[in-house]
Structures are given as structure tokens and as C-alpha cells.
Scaffold this motif. Structure first.
Motif, mmCIF file in Angstrom:
data_model
loop_
_atom_site.group_PDB
_atom_site.id
_atom_site.type_symbol
_atom_site.label_atom_id
_atom_site.label_comp_id
_atom_site.label_asym_id
_atom_site.label_seq_id
_atom_site.Cartn_x
_atom_site.Cartn_y
_atom_site.Cartn_z
ATOM 1 N N LEU B 5 21.879 -2.824 55.688
ATOM 2 C CA LEU B 5 20.638 -2.426 55.011
ATOM 3 C C LEU B 5 20.961 -1.751 53.686
ATOM 4 C CD1 LEU B 5 18.889 -0.835 58.110
ATOM 5 C CD2 LEU B 5 18.561 -3.151 57.214
ATOM 6 N N PHE B 6 20.130 -2.007 52.708
ATOM 7 C CA PHE B 6 20.319 -1.409 51.379
ATOM 8 C C PHE B 6 18.981 -0.934 50.828
ATOM 9 C CE2 PHE B 6 23.628 -4.548 52.004
ATOM 10 C CZ PHE B 6 24.767 -3.806 51.704
ATOM 11 N N GLY B 7 19.079 -0.019 49.875
ATOM 12 C CA GLY B 7 17.895 0.415 49.133
ATOM 13 C C GLY B 7 16.788 0.872 50.050
ATOM 14 N N ALA B 52 20.548 -12.195 53.427
ATOM 15 C CA ALA B 52 21.815 -12.820 53.048
ATOM 16 C C ALA B 52 22.638 -13.043 54.309
ATOM 17 C CB ALA B 52 22.581 -11.942 52.077
ATOM 18 N N TYR B 57 22.430 -15.806 49.694
ATOM 19 C CA TYR B 57 21.001 -15.878 50.014
ATOM 20 C C TYR B 57 20.761 -17.000 51.018
ATOM 21 C CZ TYR B 57 19.648 -12.670 46.266
ATOM 22 O OH TYR B 57 19.474 -11.561 45.482
ATOM 23 N N ALA B 71 22.578 -9.410 56.038
ATOM 24 C CA ALA B 71 22.110 -8.253 55.272
ATOM 25 C C ALA B 71 20.681 -8.470 54.818
ATOM 26 C CB ALA B 71 23.005 -8.032 54.047
ATOM 27 N N LEU B 72 19.911 -7.396 54.794
ATOM 28 C CA LEU B 72 18.563 -7.470 54.212
ATOM 29 C C LEU B 72 18.663 -7.200 52.718
ATOM 30 C CD1 LEU B 72 16.085 -5.690 56.641
ATOM 31 C CD2 LEU B 72 17.015 -8.017 56.667
ATOM 32 N N ILE B 73 17.933 -8.013 51.953
ATOM 33 C CA ILE B 73 17.940 -7.868 50.490
ATOM 34 C C ILE B 73 16.506 -7.592 50.038
ATOM 35 C CG2 ILE B 73 18.630 -8.924 48.302
ATOM 36 C CD1 ILE B 73 20.989 -8.723 50.159
ATOM 37 N N PRO B 74 16.124 -6.323 49.952
ATOM 38 C CA PRO B 74 14.808 -6.021 49.388
ATOM 39 C C PRO B 74 14.805 -6.366 47.893
ATOM 40 C CG PRO B 74 16.071 -3.997 49.707
ATOM 41 C CD PRO B 74 16.890 -5.117 50.303
ATOM 42 N N PRO B 75 13.643 -6.292 47.226
ATOM 43 C CA PRO B 75 13.585 -6.705 45.804
ATOM 44 C C PRO B 75 14.674 -5.992 44.992
ATOM 45 C CG PRO B 75 11.384 -6.269 46.627
ATOM 46 C CD PRO B 75 12.329 -5.844 47.715
ATOM 47 N N VAL B 76 15.468 -6.788 44.263
ATOM 48 C CA VAL B 76 16.583 -6.202 43.521
ATOM 49 C C VAL B 76 16.058 -5.546 42.245
ATOM 50 C CG1 VAL B 76 18.193 -7.881 44.489
ATOM 51 C CG2 VAL B 76 17.159 -8.304 42.228
#
Lengths: 136, 79, 136, 79
Positions: B5-7, B52, B57, B71-76
Motif C-alpha cells: 500500500l502507498f499514499g 500493479a 500496471y 500493490a495498490l496504486i492510488p492516483p499518482v
């Protein structure tokens, strides 16, 4: 190409890498922390990256740029961690025989980086904070 | 399955990784997104969410398999 | 704005000057000596300026850029004297709130500088030399 | 009248300034250019030639007067 995620981006490192006897034009774009976002006073930014994927995505963008324009050297550096107003966050650099390609490729790389590379920015204002772009 | 998880997704869940133990196995990226939005309504409210798989992606139809790095990629918002 | 004709252009000086809390994007263009011109191997360049007029013309271009785009800071540095392959000759820098203006104004400034600013370049090849653009 | 010379015009004339002593006074920028091209045929062969008066580009019709700083501007090639 020089592609890195670092604590501090370094303009001299980028320029040093980009120097090339076949280059007549070097464009360097430096993204810095602005004191203002949507009218709010920004105190600091914090950047977080999914580093292995971010590097892969940057390498894809670099390869796409090299296919489209005649590029001698290319740099993409992005910082993570806490950054204060005025500090540099990202450096894009392109060295080419002619300036047209250097300008156009730099612009392409920073525009695309902002769209696809998994890096996140949290903006801290005086009274709150927000993950940029997270909500509509 | 463990998810990076990020951000904002890291903050919503409250940790940098999420161990997923659904009642029924999650077979695809799309199913994972649906399951997450149900468990964490705040995730469903993001302007977009990508996943991802092995640091690429992934489409919603992509199958999930053991041993992958997900991995989760919320809005970059780099740059 | 920082506009100078100097013996050596200095990227750190340009970047230092361009830093601004209201700037989110800084574009720096560095023109360097290329080892090749029209297929001929270049050994060195020698630059000569009509300095008082060159400074005036650069100031006019800077003023024109500031009228067209929202610019926080602007730099134009041009070297004179002998320059070897790889060495920087000209630095254009623009700091703006957003990158669009920084890129576009930099491009405008270097394009126009090449058209109107009274600076002359002599290219030295292995066996002869020529004032660039002097003849059709 | 003394004229500042740069680049190829300096090399053609062989010095950084040129003292002009025409038989008849040169009244305009255009007349100066014509006189120079006659005295120095190599100047007439340049791809273009401008004249600056007091460090500003001058039109051919501009009058020349004593005390002005006059310079020849062969095709520029900075950057």
C-alpha cells in the motif's frame, strides 16, 4: 540514461551526466516546491514512491523518448521524503544534437512522469494536509 | 495474499501492507478492487485505483496467482 | 532578471538565481559546443559580442517574455571567448509557477537570442575556420 | 565618423574600428552600407548586414549624426 529515486536530487550530477561532445543543446527541467496550491499556503510536501515500479515506469518513458527523438543522454531523478518550499523535487534532463529535441523530449518526460509513475505527493498546508489527486 | 500500500491507501488501511484473507479466493485484479472497495469504503471513493502485479500496471481481467507482488496504486502525483 | 555576458557561464549561478518560493517549474537550457557542424569536425568555437548592444537586446527579449508568460525569475547568460567541445556557451533559465510557461518562455528566449542578439561565433575545424551564418 | 566592427567585418577590414573619411558626407545608414560595400566588396557579399546606431538596430533611412556610436552588425550567430 541515468534514472534514480533519491533523497535529494542534484542538478550538478544531472548536468555532469548530460555533457556529451555530440550534444549542442541540453534542456534541464527542475520541479520545485511551490508555496501555493489551489490558493492554499503550502508548508511542505512529502513524497512517497513504489520505487521498483517507479524506476521501471521511468525507464519505459525514457525508452519511448529515445525512440521518438535523437537523444544523446537522458536523466530522470525524483526525490522522496520531506521537501520544503523552494526545494527541488524532480529533475528531467535531455542532451541532444539540436535544441528542438532536447526541449520536446524533456517536456514529454515530465508530462508523462506525472501521469504514470507511481509516486505520491502529500501537501501540507498550515492547518491540514492532503494526498494530491486522490479525490475527484 | 499480501498487498503493498502507498499514499492514501496506506493511510486508509493504516499500514504499509495488507494481508487479504477473503472467504472465497480472489481470482482477478478486478475482483480484488471490488473486495477492497467493500472492506474499505474510503478506497472506493478515490478518483481512480490501479493495481500493479509484479510492478507492472495490471488490467482488471488479469488473473492473480500466488507468489506475485501485488500493490495498490492510488492516483499518482509525482513531479 | 539576470542577464550577463561572461567568460564562463555557470549553471549553479543560474539555478541559484532562479529559485523562488512561487516557482513550481524551472526550465534551464544550456547550449554547448558540439563536435560536429554540417558534417565537419569542430575543434573549438570563438565567440565575440558587441556587449552593450547584446545586453540591451537580451533585456528586450526578457521583457517580451515577461509580457507573454507569467515568469517569476529569468536568466540569460552568454559566454565570449574560446570554447572547446562540450563546454557550455549559453544558459537560458525561466522559473514560473507552472512548467508550461517555463518551457515555452525558455524556448522563445533561445530562439530569439539566436536571431537578434549581436554575438558572433567562429567555428574552427581541423583545417580551416568560418564565421557562422556570414555567407549564404 | 568611426565605426565599430565585429566578427567577419572586423576581419575583412582588419581592425576593430574603421575611420570613415568619404569625399562627401554620409547622411544615412543606407548610404553608409552602400559606401562600405563599394570600399570593401567582401562586405557586400555577406548574407546580410545591419547597422546599429547607439546600440540599437537602425533602418536604412535613419540619419547619421556626429557623436553617435555606429557599429556594423554582420549576421549574428550566438547561442
Amino acid at each position: 540514461m541515468l534514472i534514480k529515486i533519491v533523497e535529494e536530487v542534484d542538478l550538478q550530477e544531472a548536468y555532469h551526466y548530460l555533457q556529451d561532445p555530440a550534444a549542442g543543446g541540453i534542456d534541464l527541467f527542475v520541479g520545485t516546491v511551490r508555496n501555493n496550491a489551489q490558493g492554499k499556503h503550502v508548508v511542505k510536501l512529502v513524497f512517497e514512491a513504489y520505487a521498483p515500479m517507479a524506476l521501471k515506469e521511468m525507464q519505459k518513458l525514457a525508452a519511448a523518448a529515445q525512440q521518438q527523438w535523437p537523444i544523446e543522454k537522458l536523466v530522470m531523478l525524483h526525490a522522496v521524503g520531506e521537501k520544503l518550499v523552494g526545494e527541488p523535487v524532480v529533475i528531467i534532463g535531455v542532451a541532444s544534437a539540436h535544441r528542438e529535441a532536447a526541449f520536446t523530449a524533456s517536456r514529454f518526460l515530465i508530462d508523462e512522469l506525472k501521469k504514470t509513475v507511481p509516486i505520491w505527493k502529500k501537501e501540507f498546508y498550515e492547518d491540514n494536509s492532503v494526498w494530491v489527486n486522490a479525490h475527484p | 495474499m499480501e498487498i503493498l500500500l502507498f499514499g492514501i491507501t496506506r493511510e486508509i488501511v493504516g499500514s504499509a501492507t495488507l494481508k487479504v484473507h477473503p472467504e472465497q479466493p480472489i481470482q482477478t485484479v478486478g475482483a480484488l478492487k471490488a473486495w477492497l472497495a467493500k472492506q474499505y469504503p474510503a478506497i472506493g471513493k478515490l478518483s481512480s485505483l490501479a493495481v500493479a502485479v509484479d510492478s507492472e500496471y495490471a488490467e482488471d481481467t488479469q488473473a492473480l496467482a500466488p507468489g506475485q507482488e501485488v500493490a495498490l496504486i492510488p492516483p499518482v502525483s509525482g513531479g
